[in-house]
Design a protein around this motif. Structure first.
Motif, PDB file in Angstrom:
ATOM      1  N   GLY A 165      42.367  50.529  48.857  1.00 25.52           N
ATOM      2  CA  GLY A 165      42.309  49.893  50.163  1.00 25.52           C
ATOM      3  C   GLY A 165      41.297  48.764  50.234  1.00 25.52           C
ATOM      4  O   GLY A 165      41.158  48.119  51.280  1.00 25.52           O
ATOM      5  N   LYS A 166      40.592  48.521  49.145  1.00 21.75           N
ATOM      6  CA  LYS A 166      39.576  47.464  49.113  1.00 21.75           C
ATOM      7  C   LYS A 166      39.820  46.535  47.920  1.00 21.75           C
ATOM      8  O   LYS A 166      38.994  46.401  47.024  1.00 21.75           O
ATOM      9  N   ILE A 167      41.001  45.915  47.906  1.00 23.92           N
ATOM     10  CA  ILE A 167      41.344  44.935  46.872  1.00 23.92           C
ATOM     11  C   ILE A 167      41.112  43.546  47.442  1.00 23.92           C
ATOM     12  O   ILE A 167      41.707  43.162  48.451  1.00 23.92           O
ATOM     13  N   ILE A 168      40.235  42.793  46.809  1.00 22.10           N
ATOM     14  CA  ILE A 168      39.932  41.420  47.215  1.00 22.10           C
ATOM     15  C   ILE A 168      40.482  40.483  46.146  1.00 22.10           C
ATOM     16  O   ILE A 168      40.334  40.740  44.951  1.00 22.10           O
ATOM     17  N   VAL A 169      41.122  39.408  46.561  1.00 29.88           N
ATOM     18  CA  VAL A 169      41.657  38.422  45.622  1.00 29.88           C
ATOM     19  C   VAL A 169      40.833  37.143  45.727  1.00 29.88           C
ATOM     20  O   VAL A 169      40.650  36.605  46.823  1.00 29.88           O
ATOM     21  N   CYS A 170      40.323  36.690  44.594  1.00 26.39           N
ATOM     22  CA  CYS A 170      39.506  35.475  44.530  1.00 26.39           C
ATOM     23  C   CYS A 170      40.283  34.402  43.790  1.00 26.39           C
ATOM     24  O   CYS A 170      40.483  34.485  42.579  1.00 26.39           O
ATOM     25  N   GLY A 171      40.749  33.381  44.523  1.00 23.20           N
ATOM     26  CA  GLY A 171      41.535  32.307  43.933  1.00 23.20           C
ATOM     27  C   GLY A 171      40.756  31.014  43.867  1.00 23.20           C
ATOM     28  O   GLY A 171      40.169  30.587  44.855  1.00 23.20           O
ATOM     29  N   HIS A 172      40.743  30.413  42.691  1.00 27.19           N
ATOM     30  CA  HIS A 172      40.070  29.133  42.487  1.00 27.19           C
ATOM     31  C   HIS A 172      41.105  28.033  42.318  1.00 27.19           C
ATOM     32  O   HIS A 172      42.046  28.167  41.538  1.00 27.19           O
ATOM     33  N   SER A 173      40.966  26.945  43.078  1.00 21.60           N
ATOM     34  CA  SER A 173      41.870  25.802  42.977  1.00 21.60           C
ATOM     35  C   SER A 173      43.314  26.270  43.237  1.00 21.60           C
ATOM     36  O   SER A 173      43.583  26.855  44.286  1.00 21.60           O
TER      37      SER A 173
END
Length: 323
Positions: A111-119
């Protein structure tokens, strides 16, 4: 201490990835890193250009107690696929496969999935948020900008730099480069790709992935902003004022959005390093390599956020985890 392992994730193609996590058996939140465009590998390197941006981000996040996963995008390194048949849709599908894999890990809080997208990874993250349930997003050097508008911005910077270039080099460049000509080429390339159903076309004497450009063209900046605003989780958006790939002023498009916290750190570039006076777009690769040995920017010298008691751009990432 950190545990790190290389894995293969099942999708339409096998996805090569690296999972890193703190020692111990605690169930923890996870951050998935999605790389930008091009042949950059999961660590943020491409050929002789060694930036290690994604490896450094993963090390930082893992040091803060997160499980991290970074992966090679389709048709690069240890991930299968054909680059000429890979569009934006396949990149989003692969990201969704990674999310599902991470949710299945026994040491991850699903329940705590964070997505970090660059560019480009930020565009992928934004589209992914409509396909898979995720808790939050980190958008680095991308928020509020579609591919076409990013290319417009970059070509305006090129034209500005050429106008200020002296000597014979400047004379030659000004004969072939102007803002109008540059923008016209971008439009012509998009129209060429939109006007065909083929996956590849020849444009300007080079083979172009028409599928990838055509699928990007279906998402305007306004569309992406709307998707971010409509996301039902917290979003942390960072674009430095010295970013030559994405325009920090576009963070203003999220004004009033209660779920979006924006930071535009002064003098910070596309790889989250503070520039040293030479921020020319014509020689950006040399700048990136030179600055990549420095730590990520972590001062409170921001504009527009109004909440600079905390360090930024990334030290207060716990705000996502705690919402």
């Amino acid at each position: 201490m950190t545990r790190e392992e290389r894995v293969r994730i099942r999708s339409d193609v096998p996805i090569g990835a690296t999972i890193a996590r703190p020692e111990g058996d605690d169930v923890r939140p996870a951050i998935i890193l999605i790389a930008g465009s091009g042949k950059t590998d999961r660590d943020g390197n491409m050929g002789s250009i060694r930036l290690n941006m994604y490896r450094d981000l993963a090390d930082m996040f893992t040091g803060w107690g997160y499980v991290t996963i970074r992966y090679d995008k389709r048709s690069t390194y240890e991930t299968g696929g054909d680059r000429w048949n890979t569009g934006l849709s396949e990149l989003v599908d692969d990201a969704a496969s990674v999310v599902r894999h991470v949710k299945s890990l026994p040491y991850v809080d699903s329940g705590k999935i964070i997505v970090c997208g660059h560019s480009e990874g930020g565009i992928i993250a934004t589209l992914l948020s409509e396909m898979e349930r995720i808790h939050g997003m980190i958008l680095i050097g991308t928020a509020g900008t579609c591919l076409r508008d990013a290319l417009y911005y970059q070509n305006r910077l090129v034209a500005d730099e050429v106008r200020g270039t002296g000597g014979v080099k400047g004379l030659i460049l000004r004969r072939v480069c102007s803002e109008e000509r540059n923008i016209s080429k971008v439009d012509a390339m998009f129209e060429r790709c939109i006007g065909t159903e083929r996956n590849t076309v020849l444009f300007g004497g080079s083979l172009v992935n028409a599928k990838w450009i055509r699928e990007h063209a279906s998402h305007s900046s306004e569309d992406l902003v709307s998707k971010v605003r409509g996301f039902d989780g917290p979003v942390f958006a960072v674009t430095g004022t010295a970013d030559i790939s994405a325009e920090s002023d576009r963070l203003g498009l999220f004004e009033g959005a209660p779920n979006v916290e924006c930071h535009a750190p002064m003098g910070v570039n596309h790889i989250l390093r503070e520039v040293d006076g030479d921020n020319g777009i014509l020689n950006f690769k040399r700048q990136y390599v030179r600055l990549s040995t420095k730590p990520f920017h972590a001062t409170h010298n921001c504009i527009g956020c109004g909440r600079c008691e905390r360090e930024c751009p990334l030290q207060n990432i716990s705000m996502i985890d705690n919402r």
